[in-house]
Design a protein around this motif. Structure first.
Motif, PDB file in Angstrom:
ATOM      1  N   ALA A 155       0.802  -1.219   0.000  1.00  0.00           N
ATOM      2  CA  ALA A 155       0.000   0.000   0.000  1.00  0.00           C
ATOM      3  C   ALA A 155       0.835   1.271   0.000  1.00  0.00           C
ATOM      4  O   ALA A 155       0.470   2.254  -0.631  1.00  0.00           O
ATOM      5  CB  ALA A 155      -0.944   0.006   1.200  1.00  0.00           C
ATOM      6  N   ALA A 156       1.973   1.292   0.671  1.00  0.00           N
ATOM      7  CA  ALA A 156       2.774   2.522   0.742  1.00  0.00           C
ATOM      8  C   ALA A 156       3.268   2.932  -0.637  1.00  0.00           C
ATOM      9  O   ALA A 156       3.174   4.095  -1.021  1.00  0.00           O
ATOM     10  CB  ALA A 156       3.948   2.333   1.690  1.00  0.00           C
ATOM     11  N   THR A 157       3.771   1.983  -1.407  1.00  0.00           N
ATOM     12  CA  THR A 157       4.276   2.292  -2.751  1.00  0.00           C
ATOM     13  C   THR A 157       3.141   2.711  -3.664  1.00  0.00           C
ATOM     14  O   THR A 157       3.238   3.709  -4.368  1.00  0.00           O
ATOM     15  CB  THR A 157       4.982   1.057  -3.346  1.00  0.00           C
ATOM     16  N   ILE A 158       2.051   1.971  -3.647  1.00  0.00           N
ATOM     17  CA  ILE A 158       0.944   2.253  -4.543  1.00  0.00           C
ATOM     18  C   ILE A 158       0.271   3.570  -4.174  1.00  0.00           C
ATOM     19  O   ILE A 158      -0.077   4.363  -5.033  1.00  0.00           O
ATOM     20  CB  ILE A 158      -0.053   1.086  -4.551  1.00  0.00           C
ATOM     21  N   ALA A 159       0.095   3.848  -2.885  1.00  0.00           N
ATOM     22  CA  ALA A 159      -0.517   5.109  -2.477  1.00  0.00           C
ATOM     23  C   ALA A 159       0.326   6.280  -2.944  1.00  0.00           C
ATOM     24  O   ALA A 159      -0.202   7.295  -3.389  1.00  0.00           O
ATOM     25  CB  ALA A 159      -0.693   5.145  -0.962  1.00  0.00           C
ATOM     26  N   ALA A 160       1.630   6.149  -2.901  1.00  0.00           N
ATOM     27  CA  ALA A 160       2.501   7.228  -3.368  1.00  0.00           C
ATOM     28  C   ALA A 160       2.320   7.448  -4.863  1.00  0.00           C
ATOM     29  O   ALA A 160       2.322   8.582  -5.341  1.00  0.00           O
ATOM     30  CB  ALA A 160       3.955   6.898  -3.048  1.00  0.00           C
ATOM     31  N   GLN A 161       2.139   6.381  -5.625  1.00  0.00           N
ATOM     32  CA  GLN A 161       1.961   6.511  -7.072  1.00  0.00           C
ATOM     33  C   GLN A 161       0.651   7.204  -7.420  1.00  0.00           C
ATOM     34  O   GLN A 161       0.561   7.900  -8.423  1.00  0.00           O
ATOM     35  CB  GLN A 161       1.976   5.126  -7.728  1.00  0.00           C
ATOM     36  N   SER A 162      -0.390   7.002  -6.611  1.00  0.00           N
ATOM     37  CA  SER A 162      -1.700   7.540  -6.959  1.00  0.00           C
ATOM     38  C   SER A 162      -1.964   8.918  -6.368  1.00  0.00           C
ATOM     39  O   SER A 162      -3.035   9.462  -6.543  1.00  0.00           O
ATOM     40  CB  SER A 162      -2.784   6.554  -6.514  1.00  0.00           C
ATOM     41  N   GLN A 163      -1.002   9.510  -5.663  1.00  0.00           N
ATOM     42  CA  GLN A 163      -1.202  10.836  -5.100  1.00  0.00           C
ATOM     43  C   GLN A 163      -1.537  11.847  -6.194  1.00  0.00           C
ATOM     44  O   GLN A 163      -2.207  12.835  -5.924  1.00  0.00           O
ATOM     45  CB  GLN A 163       0.031  11.296  -4.306  1.00  0.00           C
ATOM     46  N   GLY A 164      -1.081  11.618  -7.422  1.00  0.00           N
ATOM     47  CA  GLY A 164      -1.393  12.517  -8.517  1.00  0.00           C
ATOM     48  C   GLY A 164      -2.884  12.670  -8.732  1.00  0.00           C
ATOM     49  O   GLY A 164      -3.363  13.736  -9.100  1.00  0.00           O
ATOM     50  N   VAL A 165      -3.649  11.615  -8.516  1.00  0.00           N
ATOM     51  CA  VAL A 165      -5.101  11.679  -8.675  1.00  0.00           C
ATOM     52  C   VAL A 165      -5.692  12.628  -7.633  1.00  0.00           C
ATOM     53  O   VAL A 165      -6.555  13.436  -7.944  1.00  0.00           O
ATOM     54  CB  VAL A 165      -5.734  10.269  -8.563  1.00  0.00           C
ATOM     55  N   CYS A 166      -5.194  12.562  -6.402  1.00  0.00           N
ATOM     56  CA  CYS A 166      -5.696  13.453  -5.350  1.00  0.00           C
ATOM     57  C   CYS A 166      -5.312  14.907  -5.616  1.00  0.00           C
ATOM     58  O   CYS A 166      -5.964  15.820  -5.105  1.00  0.00           O
ATOM     59  CB  CYS A 166      -5.176  13.009  -3.986  1.00  0.00           C
ATOM     60  N   ALA A 167      -4.280  15.131  -6.416  1.00  0.00           N
ATOM     61  CA  ALA A 167      -3.851  16.494  -6.722  1.00  0.00           C
ATOM     62  C   ALA A 167      -4.683  17.132  -7.838  1.00  0.00           C
ATOM     63  O   ALA A 167      -4.518  18.318  -8.124  1.00  0.00           O
ATOM     64  CB  ALA A 167      -2.376  16.499  -7.116  1.00  0.00           C
ATOM     65  N   LEU A 168      -5.591  16.386  -8.449  1.00  0.00           N
ATOM     66  CA  LEU A 168      -6.402  16.930  -9.542  1.00  0.00           C
ATOM     67  C   LEU A 168      -7.420  17.957  -9.062  1.00  0.00           C
ATOM     68  O   LEU A 168      -7.840  18.822  -9.829  1.00  0.00           O
ATOM     69  CB  LEU A 168      -7.107  15.810 -10.313  1.00  0.00           C
ATOM     70  N   LEU A 169      -7.845  17.857  -7.803  1.00  0.00           N
ATOM     71  CA  LEU A 169      -8.815  18.802  -7.244  1.00  0.00           C
ATOM     72  C   LEU A 169      -8.376  19.197  -5.838  1.00  0.00           C
ATOM     73  O   LEU A 169      -7.770  18.402  -5.128  1.00  0.00           O
ATOM     74  CB  LEU A 169     -10.212  18.183  -7.170  1.00  0.00           C
ATOM     75  N   THR A 170      -8.725  20.406  -5.454  1.00  0.00           N
ATOM     76  CA  THR A 170      -8.455  20.846  -4.090  1.00  0.00           C
ATOM     77  C   THR A 170      -9.719  20.678  -3.253  1.00  0.00           C
ATOM     78  O   THR A 170     -10.838  20.622  -3.791  1.00  0.00           O
ATOM     79  CB  THR A 170      -8.038  22.325  -4.047  1.00  0.00           C
ATOM     80  N   ILE A 171      -9.545  20.624  -1.957  1.00  0.00           N
ATOM     81  CA  ILE A 171     -10.704  20.531  -1.068  1.00  0.00           C
ATOM     82  C   ILE A 171     -11.583  21.770  -1.218  1.00  0.00           C
ATOM     83  O   ILE A 171     -12.815  21.674  -1.201  1.00  0.00           O
ATOM     84  CB  ILE A 171     -10.261  20.288   0.380  1.00  0.00           C
ATOM     85  N   ASP A 172     -10.974  22.929  -1.439  1.00  0.00           N
ATOM     86  CA  ASP A 172     -11.774  24.145  -1.666  1.00  0.00           C
ATOM     87  C   ASP A 172     -12.672  23.975  -2.886  1.00  0.00           C
ATOM     88  O   ASP A 172     -13.835  24.404  -2.881  1.00  0.00           O
ATOM     89  CB  ASP A 172     -10.870  25.362  -1.846  1.00  0.00           C
ATOM     90  N   GLU A 173     -12.157  23.360  -3.948  1.00  0.00           N
ATOM     91  CA  GLU A 173     -12.976  23.127  -5.145  1.00  0.00           C
ATOM     92  C   GLU A 173     -14.097  22.131  -4.853  1.00  0.00           C
ATOM     93  O   GLU A 173     -15.232  22.299  -5.308  1.00  0.00           O
ATOM     94  CB  GLU A 173     -12.111  22.602  -6.298  1.00  0.00           C
ATOM     95  N   ILE A 174     -13.784  21.101  -4.086  1.00  0.00           N
ATOM     96  CA  ILE A 174     -14.774  20.066  -3.785  1.00  0.00           C
ATOM     97  C   ILE A 174     -15.910  20.625  -2.923  1.00  0.00           C
ATOM     98  O   ILE A 174     -17.037  20.133  -2.969  1.00  0.00           O
ATOM     99  CB  ILE A 174     -14.090  18.843  -3.129  1.00  0.00           C
ATOM    100  N   HIS A 175     -15.652  21.705  -2.195  1.00  0.00           N
ATOM    101  CA  HIS A 175     -16.719  22.336  -1.415  1.00  0.00           C
ATOM    102  C   HIS A 175     -17.899  22.756  -2.294  1.00  0.00           C
ATOM    103  O   HIS A 175     -18.996  22.980  -1.782  1.00  0.00           O
ATOM    104  CB  HIS A 175     -16.191  23.522  -0.601  1.00  0.00           C
ATOM    105  N   ALA A 176     -17.705  22.838  -3.597  1.00  0.00           N
ATOM    106  CA  ALA A 176     -18.812  23.172  -4.500  1.00  0.00           C
ATOM    107  C   ALA A 176     -19.937  22.144  -4.403  1.00  0.00           C
ATOM    108  O   ALA A 176     -21.107  22.487  -4.551  1.00  0.00           O
ATOM    109  CB  ALA A 176     -18.316  23.265  -5.943  1.00  0.00           C
ATOM    110  N   VAL A 177     -19.593  20.871  -4.144  1.00  0.00           N
ATOM    111  CA  VAL A 177     -20.621  19.834  -4.025  1.00  0.00           C
ATOM    112  C   VAL A 177     -20.968  19.545  -2.568  1.00  0.00           C
ATOM    113  O   VAL A 177     -21.880  18.762  -2.300  1.00  0.00           O
ATOM    114  CB  VAL A 177     -20.215  18.520  -4.740  1.00  0.00           C
ATOM    115  N   ALA A 178     -20.245  20.165  -1.656  1.00  0.00           N
ATOM    116  CA  ALA A 178     -20.504  19.946  -0.227  1.00  0.00           C
ATOM    117  C   ALA A 178     -20.257  21.229   0.555  1.00  0.00           C
ATOM    118  O   ALA A 178     -19.373  21.296   1.403  1.00  0.00           O
ATOM    119  CB  ALA A 178     -19.616  18.825   0.296  1.00  0.00           C
ATOM    120  N   PRO A 179     -21.027  22.274   0.253  1.00  0.00           N
ATOM    121  CA  PRO A 179     -20.806  23.533   0.959  1.00  0.00           C
ATOM    122  C   PRO A 179     -21.024  23.365   2.456  1.00  0.00           C
ATOM    123  O   PRO A 179     -21.881  22.605   2.889  1.00  0.00           O
ATOM    124  CB  PRO A 179     -21.830  24.482   0.345  1.00  0.00           C
TER     125      PRO A 179
END
Length: 182
Positions: free
Chosen positions: A34-58
């Motif tokens: 999991a540590a190696t794979i989670a590091a590889q997929s961090q790019g997906v989490c960087a596609l949106l910010t939490i501030d942007e996601i607040h648009a669907v969860a104000p």
């Protein structure tokens, strides 16, 4: 039917299909380092910010995205959650190679498949100006998806929770933002 079978059916009735899929992805990750794979997929989490996601969860406290990946399938996901109990909601971002999602299909055939997935006289719609092709699908009032084909990959944002269907405009804005960062 046995008492055990009835109890199991009642439990599965409370779990959403996307949650079960997420558990399956997590199990794959756990089995592959999991540590190696989670590091590889961090790019997906960087596609949106939490501030942007607040648009669907104000006004909600949104937890940091949880990255997961399956390197054998070349699948990367990031799951954001908010709320508790029956008010729990989630946004899952995933990136898959188009060749794995649409096995044996040409890019033109994939575009046609996406376009034909839009059901007339529903909330489904084609999404212009995002990648090579993009669609919004409303599976229920509580589960919607926005998908785009771009750069040989399928970017998908799945939103589950109360009033998910009413967040169509906000989800499409998130799709456009994420696509612009790929």
């Amino acid at each position: 039917m046995t008492k055990h079978t009835l109890a199991r059916r009642r439990w599965f009735g409370r779990v959403s299909v996307p949650s079960i899929v997420g558990l399956g992805i997590a199990a794959c990750v756990a089995g592959q380092g999991a540590a190696t794979i989670a590091a590889q997929s961090q790019g997906v989490c960087a596609l949106l910010t939490i501030d942007e996601i607040h648009a669907v969860a104000p006004k909600m406290e949104i937890h940091d995205g949880v990255a997961a990946a399956n390197s054998a399938m070349e699948l990367s996901t990031c799951r954001y959650t908010w709320g508790d109990g029956v008010k729990a909601s989630a946004l899952v971002i995933s990136i898959n190679p188009a060749s794995r999602v649409y096995v044996g299909m040409t890019p033109d055939a994939i575009k046609q498949r996406l376009a034909s997935s839009v059901v007339p006289e529903t909330d489904d719609s084609a999404v212009p100006d995002v990648g090579d092709a993009a669609v919004f699908k409303a599976f229920s009032p509580y589960y919607v998806s926005a998908s785009a084909l771009l750069k040989g990959r399928v970017l998908q944002l799945n939103l589950e929770g109360d009033d998910a269907r009413e967040m169509k405009g906000q989800l499409l804005s998130l799709l456009k933002s994420a696509a612009s960062r790929m």
